[in-house]
Design an enzyme around this catalytic site. Structure first.
Site, PDB file in Angstrom:
ATOM      1  N   ASP A   1       6.444  -8.191   7.328  1.00 36.19           N
ATOM      2  CA  ASP A   1       5.511  -8.305   8.475  1.00 36.19           C
ATOM      3  C   ASP A   1       6.113  -8.102   9.875  1.00 36.19           C
ATOM      4  O   ASP A   1       5.818  -8.895  10.787  1.00 36.19           O
ATOM      5  CB  ASP A   1       4.822  -9.677   8.434  1.00 36.19           C
ATOM      6  CG  ASP A   1       4.021  -9.932   7.169  1.00 36.19           C
ATOM      7  OD1 ASP A   1       4.002  -9.057   6.281  1.00 36.19           O
ATOM      8  OD2 ASP A   1       3.420 -11.026   7.053  1.00 36.19           O
TER       9      ASP A   1
ATOM     10  N   LYS B   1      -1.070  -7.492   2.379  1.00 35.34           N
ATOM     11  CA  LYS B   1      -1.513  -8.793   1.861  1.00 35.34           C
ATOM     12  C   LYS B   1      -2.508  -9.415   2.823  1.00 35.34           C
ATOM     13  O   LYS B   1      -2.601  -9.000   3.983  1.00 35.34           O
ATOM     14  CB  LYS B   1      -0.301  -9.703   1.662  1.00 35.34           C
ATOM     15  CG  LYS B   1       0.444  -9.988   2.959  1.00 35.34           C
ATOM     16  CD  LYS B   1       1.773 -10.646   2.697  1.00 35.34           C
ATOM     17  CE  LYS B   1       2.512 -10.955   3.978  1.00 35.34           C
ATOM     18  NZ  LYS B   1       1.824 -11.896   4.883  1.00 35.34           N
TER      19      LYS B   1
ATOM     20  N   CYS C   1       5.760 -16.511   6.110  1.00 36.07           N
ATOM     21  CA  CYS C   1       5.612 -15.419   5.136  1.00 36.07           C
ATOM     22  C   CYS C   1       6.920 -15.050   4.443  1.00 36.07           C
ATOM     23  O   CYS C   1       6.928 -14.721   3.260  1.00 36.07           O
ATOM     24  CB  CYS C   1       4.958 -14.217   5.803  1.00 36.07           C
ATOM     25  SG  CYS C   1       3.234 -14.588   6.255  1.00 36.07           S
TER      26      CYS C   1
END
Ligand SMILES: [Zn+2]
Length: 201
Positions: free
Chosen positions: A8, A106, A151
């Site tokens: 990310d 995701k 994450c």
């Protein structure tokens, strides 16, 4: 296969984004520099529909960072971030993505959040990443990115449970909550995850 999983590194998680990780921009040159040391590089993106359940804006009378319960799990409510197809969801322009062999997305199901790159927060659905890495014969899996305490953390715990030999690259990751992350780091070490720096990958 020595694999790098980059979590990310998206505009919304970089200072000036909607959910900035402090100093998140500082990891980008570090990640760019280490890519040559890997056989396989995978990137992930948080990729939400705009009516996503994790956004405070989608709940009446709730504020950003309030906690609610979804599917029996605590859920922090976030500012709108990484909305599919927006500039905020794009990889940061300074991140070198040329060598990414695949990109896994995701958080695409509006009814559940997904901190991990492997499963949603209820472990109801897989993204297919574990199967992909196994088919690619990944043995050592190095994980870095944003945010280290959310994450990256949930991804590396799932990776460990999938049987990969896991390494967390400390200086190629930044956390939202530095103090909380110190506790999580001890937990990672206790579970058998190795903490390394970019110099030793
Ligand atoms: Zn998200």
């Amino acid at each position: 296969m020595k694999t790098l999983l980059i979590i990310d590194v998206q505009n919304d998680f970089i200072p000036n984004g909607s959910l900035p990780v402090p100093n998140g921009n500082q990891i980008i040159p570090v990640i760019n520099k280490i890519q040559d040391k890997f056989d396989l590089i995978i990137g992930t993106q948080d990729w939400h529909p705009k009516d996503h359940i994790s956004f405070a804006s989608n709940h009446d009378e709730k504020s950003v960072f309030d906690e609610i319960e979804i599917h029996g799990q605590p859920q922090t409510l976030w500012p709108d971030h990484c909305v599919q197809g927006t500039e905020g969801a794009a990889f940061h322009p300074d991140l070198n993505t040329e060598k990414f062999e695949a990109i896994f997305r995701k958080g695409t199901d509006k009814t559940i959040d997904s901190y991990s790159a492997f499963y949603d927060n209820g472990h109801l659905k897989s993204t297919g990443l574990a199967g992909y890495l196994k088919e690619k014969r990944t043995s050592q899996l190095y994980v870095c990115g944003l945010a280290a305490d959310i994450c990256v953390y949930f991804s590396i715990i799932d990776a460990l449970n999938e049987g990969f030999d896991c390494f967390f690259i400390d200086d190629a990751s930044k956390s939202l909550d530095i103090k909380e992350f110190e506790t999580l780091k001890k937990e990672m070490i206790a579970k058998g995850i190795q903490i390394v720096t970019s110099r030793s990958v």
